[in-house]
Design a protein around this motif. Structure first.
Motif, PDB file in Angstrom:
ATOM      1  N   ALA A  82      32.665  38.983  24.521  1.00 19.12           N
ATOM      2  CA  ALA A  82      31.952  40.064  25.203  1.00 19.12           C
ATOM      3  C   ALA A  82      30.533  39.631  25.564  1.00 19.12           C
ATOM      4  O   ALA A  82      30.029  39.929  26.655  1.00 19.12           O
ATOM      5  CB  ALA A  82      31.928  41.309  24.324  1.00 19.12           C
ATOM      6  N   LEU A  83      29.884  38.919  24.635  1.00 19.15           N
ATOM      7  CA  LEU A  83      28.530  38.436  24.906  1.00 19.15           C
ATOM      8  C   LEU A  83      28.533  37.436  26.057  1.00 19.15           C
ATOM      9  O   LEU A  83      27.674  37.489  26.941  1.00 19.15           O
ATOM     10  CB  LEU A  83      27.958  37.790  23.647  1.00 19.15           C
ATOM     11  N   ALA A  84      29.525  36.534  26.059  1.00 22.75           N
ATOM     12  CA  ALA A  84      29.609  35.539  27.131  1.00 22.75           C
ATOM     13  C   ALA A  84      29.799  36.205  28.485  1.00 22.75           C
ATOM     14  O   ALA A  84      29.219  35.790  29.488  1.00 22.75           O
ATOM     15  CB  ALA A  84      30.756  34.571  26.847  1.00 22.75           C
ATOM     16  N   LEU A  85      30.619  37.253  28.529  1.00 25.42           N
ATOM     17  CA  LEU A  85      30.829  37.974  29.780  1.00 25.42           C
ATOM     18  C   LEU A  85      29.549  38.624  30.278  1.00 25.42           C
ATOM     19  O   LEU A  85      29.229  38.580  31.465  1.00 25.42           O
ATOM     20  CB  LEU A  85      31.917  39.035  29.597  1.00 25.42           C
ATOM     21  N   GLU A 155      42.895  47.291  30.794  1.00 27.41           N
ATOM     22  CA  GLU A 155      41.594  47.919  30.607  1.00 27.41           C
ATOM     23  C   GLU A 155      40.479  46.877  30.724  1.00 27.41           C
ATOM     24  O   GLU A 155      40.636  45.735  30.331  1.00 27.41           O
ATOM     25  CB  GLU A 155      41.538  48.577  29.224  1.00 27.41           C
ATOM     26  N   ALA A 156      39.373  47.272  31.293  1.00 32.01           N
ATOM     27  CA  ALA A 156      38.176  46.444  31.483  1.00 32.01           C
ATOM     28  C   ALA A 156      38.294  45.507  32.679  1.00 32.01           C
ATOM     29  O   ALA A 156      37.376  44.756  32.961  1.00 32.01           O
ATOM     30  CB  ALA A 156      37.831  45.626  30.234  1.00 32.01           C
ATOM     31  N   LEU A 157      39.418  45.554  33.408  1.00 31.85           N
ATOM     32  CA  LEU A 157      39.532  44.761  34.630  1.00 31.85           C
ATOM     33  C   LEU A 157      39.294  45.652  35.840  1.00 31.85           C
ATOM     34  O   LEU A 157      39.665  46.820  35.858  1.00 31.85           O
ATOM     35  CB  LEU A 157      40.907  44.105  34.740  1.00 31.85           C
ATOM     36  N   VAL A 158      38.677  45.072  36.852  1.00 35.89           N
ATOM     37  CA  VAL A 158      38.473  45.777  38.113  1.00 35.89           C
ATOM     38  C   VAL A 158      39.067  44.915  39.223  1.00 35.89           C
ATOM     39  O   VAL A 158      39.110  43.692  39.115  1.00 35.89           O
ATOM     40  CB  VAL A 158      36.983  46.040  38.387  1.00 35.89           C
ATOM     41  N   GLY A 159      39.526  45.560  40.265  1.00 37.59           N
ATOM     42  CA  GLY A 159      40.114  44.780  41.333  1.00 37.59           C
ATOM     43  C   GLY A 159      40.527  45.635  42.503  1.00 37.59           C
ATOM     44  O   GLY A 159      40.239  46.830  42.569  1.00 37.59           O
ATOM     45  N   ARG A 160      41.217  45.000  43.414  1.00 38.51           N
ATOM     46  CA  ARG A 160      41.661  45.687  44.619  1.00 38.51           C
ATOM     47  C   ARG A 160      42.978  45.085  45.090  1.00 38.51           C
ATOM     48  O   ARG A 160      43.264  43.918  44.853  1.00 38.51           O
ATOM     49  CB  ARG A 160      40.598  45.557  45.715  1.00 38.51           C
ATOM     50  N   ARG A 161      43.768  45.915  45.749  1.00 36.36           N
ATOM     51  CA  ARG A 161      44.972  45.398  46.378  1.00 36.36           C
ATOM     52  C   ARG A 161      44.562  44.706  47.672  1.00 36.36           C
ATOM     53  O   ARG A 161      43.886  45.304  48.505  1.00 36.36           O
ATOM     54  CB  ARG A 161      45.953  46.532  46.681  1.00 36.36           C
ATOM     55  N   MET A 256      58.618  45.133  49.222  1.00 32.70           N
ATOM     56  CA  MET A 256      57.379  44.364  49.234  1.00 32.70           C
ATOM     57  C   MET A 256      56.737  44.439  47.850  1.00 32.70           C
ATOM     58  O   MET A 256      56.915  45.418  47.125  1.00 32.70           O
ATOM     59  CB  MET A 256      56.397  44.893  50.278  1.00 32.70           C
ATOM     60  N   LEU A 257      56.004  43.399  47.509  1.00 31.66           N
ATOM     61  CA  LEU A 257      55.249  43.360  46.259  1.00 31.66           C
ATOM     62  C   LEU A 257      53.762  43.311  46.576  1.00 31.66           C
ATOM     63  O   LEU A 257      53.345  42.619  47.510  1.00 31.66           O
ATOM     64  CB  LEU A 257      55.640  42.139  45.425  1.00 31.66           C
ATOM     65  N   ASP A 258      52.972  44.046  45.812  1.00 32.17           N
ATOM     66  CA  ASP A 258      51.528  44.112  46.050  1.00 32.17           C
ATOM     67  C   ASP A 258      50.820  42.887  45.486  1.00 32.17           C
ATOM     68  O   ASP A 258      51.155  42.392  44.405  1.00 32.17           O
ATOM     69  CB  ASP A 258      50.928  45.361  45.399  1.00 32.17           C
ATOM     70  N   LEU A 259      49.829  42.413  46.223  1.00 34.98           N
ATOM     71  CA  LEU A 259      48.944  41.346  45.749  1.00 34.98           C
ATOM     72  C   LEU A 259      47.640  41.966  45.279  1.00 34.98           C
ATOM     73  O   LEU A 259      47.025  42.758  46.004  1.00 34.98           O
ATOM     74  CB  LEU A 259      48.636  40.355  46.875  1.00 34.98           C
ATOM     75  N   TRP A 260      47.212  41.597  44.078  1.00 34.10           N
ATOM     76  CA  TRP A 260      45.976  42.135  43.513  1.00 34.10           C
ATOM     77  C   TRP A 260      45.009  41.009  43.176  1.00 34.10           C
ATOM     78  O   TRP A 260      45.401  39.960  42.657  1.00 34.10           O
ATOM     79  CB  TRP A 260      46.275  42.935  42.244  1.00 34.10           C
ATOM     80  N   LEU A 261      43.744  41.249  43.465  1.00 40.70           N
ATOM     81  CA  LEU A 261      42.657  40.341  43.129  1.00 40.70           C
ATOM     82  C   LEU A 261      41.829  41.027  42.052  1.00 40.70           C
ATOM     83  O   LEU A 261      41.318  42.135  42.258  1.00 40.70           O
ATOM     84  CB  LEU A 261      41.815  40.083  44.372  1.00 40.70           C
ATOM     85  N   LEU A 262      41.707  40.385  40.877  1.00 41.40           N
ATOM     86  CA  LEU A 262      41.127  41.036  39.699  1.00 41.40           C
ATOM     87  C   LEU A 262      40.052  40.176  39.054  1.00 41.40           C
ATOM     88  O   LEU A 262      40.085  38.950  39.121  1.00 41.40           O
ATOM     89  CB  LEU A 262      42.231  41.307  38.660  1.00 41.40           C
ATOM     90  N   THR A 263      39.100  40.862  38.393  1.00 42.91           N
ATOM     91  CA  THR A 263      38.117  40.184  37.560  1.00 42.91           C
ATOM     92  C   THR A 263      37.703  41.138  36.445  1.00 42.91           C
ATOM     93  O   THR A 263      38.107  42.317  36.434  1.00 42.91           O
ATOM     94  CB  THR A 263      36.892  39.732  38.380  1.00 42.91           C
ATOM     95  N   HIS A 264      36.928  40.636  35.512  1.00 41.34           N
ATOM     96  CA  HIS A 264      36.419  41.498  34.440  1.00 41.34           C
ATOM     97  C   HIS A 264      35.235  42.296  34.961  1.00 41.34           C
ATOM     98  O   HIS A 264      34.450  41.809  35.773  1.00 41.34           O
ATOM     99  CB  HIS A 264      36.004  40.651  33.232  1.00 41.34           C
ATOM    100  N   GLU A 265      35.104  43.532  34.482  1.00 38.04           N
ATOM    101  CA  GLU A 265      34.049  44.407  34.995  1.00 38.04           C
ATOM    102  C   GLU A 265      32.649  43.835  34.764  1.00 38.04           C
ATOM    103  O   GLU A 265      31.724  44.116  35.541  1.00 38.04           O
ATOM    104  CB  GLU A 265      34.154  45.793  34.348  1.00 38.04           C
ATOM    105  N   ASP A 266      32.467  43.014  33.741  1.00 35.13           N
ATOM    106  CA  ASP A 266      31.152  42.425  33.483  1.00 35.13           C
ATOM    107  C   ASP A 266      30.824  41.276  34.437  1.00 35.13           C
ATOM    108  O   ASP A 266      29.683  40.823  34.481  1.00 35.13           O
ATOM    109  CB  ASP A 266      31.064  41.918  32.040  1.00 35.13           C
ATOM    110  N   LEU A 267      31.816  40.787  35.178  1.00 33.08           N
ATOM    111  CA  LEU A 267      31.593  39.651  36.082  1.00 33.08           C
ATOM    112  C   LEU A 267      31.497  40.051  37.547  1.00 33.08           C
ATOM    113  O   LEU A 267      31.111  39.227  38.380  1.00 33.08           O
ATOM    114  CB  LEU A 267      32.723  38.626  35.932  1.00 33.08           C
TER     115      LEU A 267
END
Length: 305
Positions: A82-85, A155-161, A256-267
């Protein structure tokens, strides 16, 4: 226990053995030899004066003391991650390294030209692509960004289709030339129990399909289809532009299958991460026709067109 480097290394090694249940498993995770793990675990227990593992025929099992240490060390690891993030999230330089995890299908068939264009625009940002069938844990900084098929809802991931991936039935041009009147009565390259939604749909639509070759890799299925082993359900974005293949049939129903691009909310506000996310989202949006099987330069090769 003090906080010197060797102790932290021992804690990390201890967790690897605890999680994998074996010396060989821990050695693979840490990139060291089996004998190194054996020697260091023994020395660690001797230094602590307590036995952390029972050595059983089936592997290493935690003792009561080992279970207590595992719980404590896991909490320490989570705090460090968590600290590293949070620290990484403050990095506002348009440089550094981005670690991207994705599947072999997307790493081979989709990402390279977009990463080349991204590097052309931001040459100080290096990109490391980690190909993994399993989903690496972004909360533990195993990767910074994930391009995945489907949203894991972690949880704690954010992203978009960022797109939708269409599939169709493909055959080698030589195989298609011999005639494929009924896909359900043809030889197929199947996925077995892998790629659940796709596999279930295929067996529902063509219950009599003969899976003469099975693989858990769409990239491997693509290679097998090119040499004529059988029909294969493949992403249009890859197969439509392969001149060795012909689109032999469409699916009876929309799939069809959705493509998602994700990262951690702290990044997400780290400059290099934000630049990469924005660039890839725009690039994949521009690829919509190709991703969804409407590539105007390729679709004329489909059967019956």
């Amino acid at each position: 226990m003090n906080a010197q480097g060797q102790d932290w290394d021992d804690l990390r090694l201890f967790l690897a053995v605890a999680r994998t249940g074996s010396l060989s498993g821990a050695a693979r995770v840490l990139g060291v030899t089996h004998s190194t793990v054996f020697r260091r675990i023994g020395a660690f227990e001797t230094r602590l004066g307590v036995r952390l593992f029972d050595r059983l025929p089936g592997g290493y099992a935690l003792t009561a003391a080992g279970e207590e240490m595992r719980d404590s060390v896991t909490r320490i690891e989570e705090e460090i991650a968590a600290l590293a993030l949070k620290v990484a999230g403050q990095d506002q330089r348009p440089g550094g390294t981005i670690r991207v995890t994705t599947t072999d299908l997307l790493a081979v068939g989709l990402l390279p030209r977009h990463i080349a264009a991204f590097r052309g625009k931001w040459p100080r940002i290096e990109v490391e692509v980690i190909v993994a069938d399993t989903m690496l844990d972004l909360t533990r900084r195993e990767a910074d960004v994930a391009l995945r098929i489907g949203n894991p809802g972690q949880e704690a991931l954010v992203g978009r289709r960022v797109g939708r991936l269409a599939f169709a039935v493909y055959a080698a041009a030589s195989l298609h030339a011999r005639g494929l009147d009924d896909p359900g009565a043809s030889d197929w390259i199947g996925y077995g129990s892998a790629h659940g939604p796709l596999s279930r749909s295929l067996t529902h639509w063509w219950p009599g399909m003969r899976q003469v070759y099975r693989t858990n890799s769409i990239t491997a299925a693509h290679a097998a289809a090119r040499v004529g082993i059988g029909l294969a359900a493949l992403p249009c974005t890859i197969a439509d532009c392969d001149h060795e293949l012909v689109r032999a049939a469409t699916f009876p129903e929309d799939f069809m299958l959705d493509l998602w691009l994700l990262t951690h909310e702290d990044l997400r506000n780290t400059v290099r991460i934000r630049l990469f996310l924005d660039f890839m989202a725009e690039a994949l949006a521009a690829d919509a026709d190709l991703l969804e099987g409407r590539c105007p330069d390729c679709r004329g090769r489909a059967a019956g067109m």
